[in-house]
Motif scaffolding. Structure first.
Motif, short mmCIF file in Angstrom:
data_model
loop_
_atom_site.label_atom_id
_atom_site.label_comp_id
_atom_site.label_asym_id
_atom_site.label_seq_id
_atom_site.Cartn_x
_atom_site.Cartn_y
_atom_site.Cartn_z
N ASN A 54 0.83 -1.21 0.00
CA ASN A 54 0.00 0.00 0.00
C ASN A 54 0.87 1.26 0.00
N ALA A 55 1.90 1.23 -0.83
CA ALA A 55 2.90 2.31 -0.80
C ALA A 55 2.36 3.64 -1.28
N ASP A 56 1.24 3.63 -1.99
CA ASP A 56 0.67 4.87 -2.52
C ASP A 56 -0.62 5.27 -1.81
N THR A 57 -0.93 4.62 -0.70
CA THR A 57 -2.10 4.97 0.09
C THR A 57 -1.77 6.17 0.98
N LYS A 58 -2.64 7.17 0.97
CA LYS A 58 -2.38 8.37 1.76
C LYS A 58 -2.55 8.08 3.25
N GLN A 59 -1.56 8.53 4.01
CA GLN A 59 -1.56 8.35 5.46
C GLN A 59 -1.21 9.66 6.15
N MET A 60 -1.47 9.72 7.45
CA MET A 60 -1.09 10.90 8.23
C MET A 60 0.37 10.74 8.66
N PRO A 61 1.21 11.71 8.35
CA PRO A 61 2.64 11.55 8.64
C PRO A 61 3.03 11.79 10.07
N GLY A 62 2.25 12.58 10.82
CA GLY A 62 2.66 12.93 12.17
C GLY A 62 4.02 13.62 12.15
N THR A 63 4.86 13.28 13.12
CA THR A 63 6.15 13.98 13.22
C THR A 63 7.17 13.52 12.18
N LEU A 64 6.78 12.63 11.27
CA LEU A 64 7.66 12.33 10.14
C LEU A 64 7.87 13.58 9.29
N VAL A 65 6.97 14.56 9.40
CA VAL A 65 7.13 15.80 8.64
C VAL A 65 8.40 16.54 9.07
N ASN A 66 8.94 16.20 10.24
CA ASN A 66 10.15 16.86 10.70
C ASN A 66 11.33 16.63 9.75
N ILE A 67 11.24 15.56 8.96
CA ILE A 67 12.29 15.32 7.95
C ILE A 67 12.31 16.46 6.95
N MET A 68 11.12 16.86 6.48
CA MET A 68 11.05 17.99 5.55
C MET A 68 11.40 19.29 6.26
N THR A 69 10.99 19.44 7.51
CA THR A 69 11.34 20.64 8.28
C THR A 69 12.86 20.79 8.34
N ALA A 70 13.55 19.68 8.59
CA ALA A 70 15.02 19.70 8.66
C ALA A 70 15.63 20.03 7.31
N VAL A 71 15.10 19.45 6.24
CA VAL A 71 15.63 19.71 4.90
C VAL A 71 15.52 21.18 4.54
N VAL A 148 5.85 26.77 5.90
CA VAL A 148 5.05 25.67 5.39
C VAL A 148 4.98 25.73 3.86
N LYS A 149 4.88 26.93 3.32
CA LYS A 149 4.89 27.08 1.86
C LYS A 149 6.21 26.59 1.29
N MET A 150 7.31 26.88 1.97
CA MET A 150 8.62 26.40 1.53
C MET A 150 8.66 24.87 1.56
N MET A 151 8.00 24.28 2.55
CA MET A 151 7.95 22.82 2.64
C MET A 151 7.21 22.22 1.44
N ASN A 152 6.08 22.80 1.10
CA ASN A 152 5.31 22.28 -0.03
C ASN A 152 5.99 22.55 -1.37
N ASP A 153 6.67 23.66 -1.47
CA ASP A 153 7.43 23.94 -2.70
C ASP A 153 8.54 22.91 -2.88
N LYS A 154 9.19 22.56 -1.78
CA LYS A 154 10.26 21.57 -1.84
C LYS A 154 9.69 20.20 -2.18
N ALA A 155 8.54 19.89 -1.63
CA ALA A 155 7.89 18.61 -1.94
C ALA A 155 7.62 18.48 -3.43
N LYS A 156 7.14 19.55 -4.02
CA LYS A 156 6.88 19.55 -5.46
C LYS A 156 8.17 19.41 -6.25
N GLU A 157 9.20 20.09 -5.78
CA GLU A 157 10.49 20.07 -6.49
C GLU A 157 11.08 18.67 -6.56
N ILE A 158 10.98 17.90 -5.49
CA ILE A 158 11.60 16.58 -5.49
C ILE A 158 10.63 15.46 -5.88
#
Length: 473
Positions: A54-71, A148-158
């Motif tokens: 189920n690798a493409d099933t949408k889930q709630m990331p919780g504090t896994l978002v900290n990975i993007m925060t760090a990036v 948060v906008k920077m986070m979403n922009d980076k998500a799109k970029e990669i």
């Protein structure tokens, strides 16, 4: 696993003259059932997915978002050694949020002064809400929404196609979601960012700034990684070779973990999302840790690099015209193909029948190692990789066959047509000249009419006297 051999070419560099081709993935089954709803396992040495659920099933990331925060922080903060003052006003609105119990608060106090690096360690090791919100506020120029906008922009970029962020801390929000595949992509990207791996795989960290007013004993002010697989004292969950990277617990999203482990020169990344928080009896369970250990054990035990197509194998043959001797040429792979392969599946079951020739009709001479086409390896309908085919040996041209071929082909050539037309035009010109010459000759040879043979008489001229004739004659 959808992209199984996608970067395998780089993986086997330790073996000379072996080239591992790119290919798509095949999902091989785990030996044990896992509780996590979504999962993906990647061999980091080659960037190859070896299992997914189920690798493409949408889930709630919780504090896994900290990975993007760090990036975003590491890529946009001009000076990570800069000291930042923690202001409670930045995050106090979260104290009474609907799912406040999901948030992690640690011993960071109002007015503490920490470097950006300290804050990154606090966030990645403990999921500190104070640290993540302070980072977002600082890097976002005093506005966490900008961050948060920077986070979403980076998500799109990669290329995170199924991910959306609404906050930097991982606080519950129905509009904040991701997938196991996107998290694997993000984590692999993050590992390429300087300092990220060092920070996220550290087990214990002592802040660089003492802050004695709030923390009397600086030596005891230590943050520990939430991944208990790194704790040697935990006999239940310690896993030799495991490192970081992030854990998460959400009331609505279950337990999740992203971790990596290395053994015997192999490195794997596991992403496990939404494992149950409790067992059937209502007791807390760390199913995400158990699942992580299961997939690591499975990967290390059942996968190895195997040669699936030797560069000496004769894959096919092509007919060759005008050849001296054999009228065909054999083809072999230009490179030997080795794949990270599941030991329980015989490599003989990999199909090598999908051959595409560059030219279906060859004409001698053919040089040894001349490119002839490609062969694509397939298993269960999935492509594993493609390699170029080359000639096993040279094929010389027969002089007699070639001369006869040239003779037969000349009349079919464009030059033959041009020569024929040119000859026809010359012949026609010759005939015209002949006709013209004959006509001129005949006109000059015609007899004159009598009327034109009598001399013209002048009427005004005196008559000519006759000469007397002598009588003696």
């Amino acid at each position: 696993m959808k992209k199984f051999i996608s970067a395998v070419a780089a993986a086997f560099i330790a073996l000379p003259l072996i080239n591992i081709q790119s290919a798509d993935a095949i999902s091989f089954p785990l030996k044990e059932t896992i509780q996590s709803e979504s999962a993906i396992v990647v061999n980091l040495d080659v960037g190859t997915v070896i299992h997914e659920k189920n690798a493409d099933t949408k889930q709630m990331p919780g504090t896994l978002v900290n990975i993007m925060t760090a990036v975003v922080c590491l890529e946009n903060c001009q000076n990570i050694n800069e000291e930042v003052t923690v202001h409670e006003s930045v995050f106090e609105h979260l104290y009474e949020s609907e799912y406040k119990d999901d948030l992690i608060w640690i011993d960071i106090c109002n007015e503490d002064v920490l470097t950006v690096t300290d804050l990154l360690y606090a966030m990645m090791l403990t999921s500190s809400t104070e640290a993540s919100e302070t980072i977002a506020y600082h890097v976002g120029d005093g506005n966490t929404d900008n961050f948060v906008k920077m986070m979403n922009d980076k998500a799109k970029e990669i290329g995170l196609e199924d991910t959306h962020f609404t906050n930097a801390s991982g606080a519950y929000d129905p509009n904040q979601y991701t997938t196991a595949r996107d998290m694997a992509t993000l984590t692999q990207y993050a590992l390429s960012v300087p300092l990220f791996e060092t920070i996220s795989t550290t087990y214990k960290y002592n802040p660089s700034v003492p802050n004695p007013q709030n923390h009397k004993s600086h030596e005891e002010w230590v943050w520990t990684n939430s991944n208990i697989m790194m704790d040697e004292k935990d006999t239940s969950f310690y896993y030799s070779g495991a490192k970081g990277i992030k854990t998460s617990n959400l009331e609505m999203g279950g337990r999740s973990i992203i971790s990596m482990a290395s053994r015997d020169g192999n490195k794997y990344l596991a992403v496990l999302l939404k494992a149950p928080l409790q067992n059937e009896d209502g007791y807390d369970e760390y199913y995400h840790i158990e699942d992580c250990i299961k997939v690591f054990n499975w990967a290390f035990k059942y996968f190895s690099y195997q040669t699936v197509l030797a560069n000496t194998a004769e894959v096919g043959e092509l007919p060759v015209s005008l050849a001296e001797g054999n009228d065909y040429v054999l083809a072999r792979p230009k490179d030997e193909i080795s794949l990270l392969w599941y030991n329980d599946v015989d490599t003989a079951t990999i199909s090598k029948d999908k051959i595409v020739w560059y030219n279906n009709k060859l004409q001698a001479p053919v040089a040894k190692d001349e490119p002839l086409g490609t062969v694509t390896l397939e298993y269960s309908g999935e492509e594993l990789g493609t390699v170029e085919l080359i000639a096993v040996s040279s094929v010389e041209r027969s002089s007699s066959k070639y001369n006869w071929y040239v003779a037969k082909m000349f009349r079919k050539s464009s030059w033959f047509g041009k020569a024929f037309i040119f000859a026809g035009l010359l012949s026609l010109l010759y005939i015209v000249l002949c006709v013209y010459s004959y006509a001129v000759f005949k006109s000059k040879a015609k007899p004159m009419k009598p009327i034109y043979a009598v001399p013209k008489v002048d009427k005004n001229a005196q008559p000519r006297k006759k000469k007397p004739v002598s009588k003696d004659k």
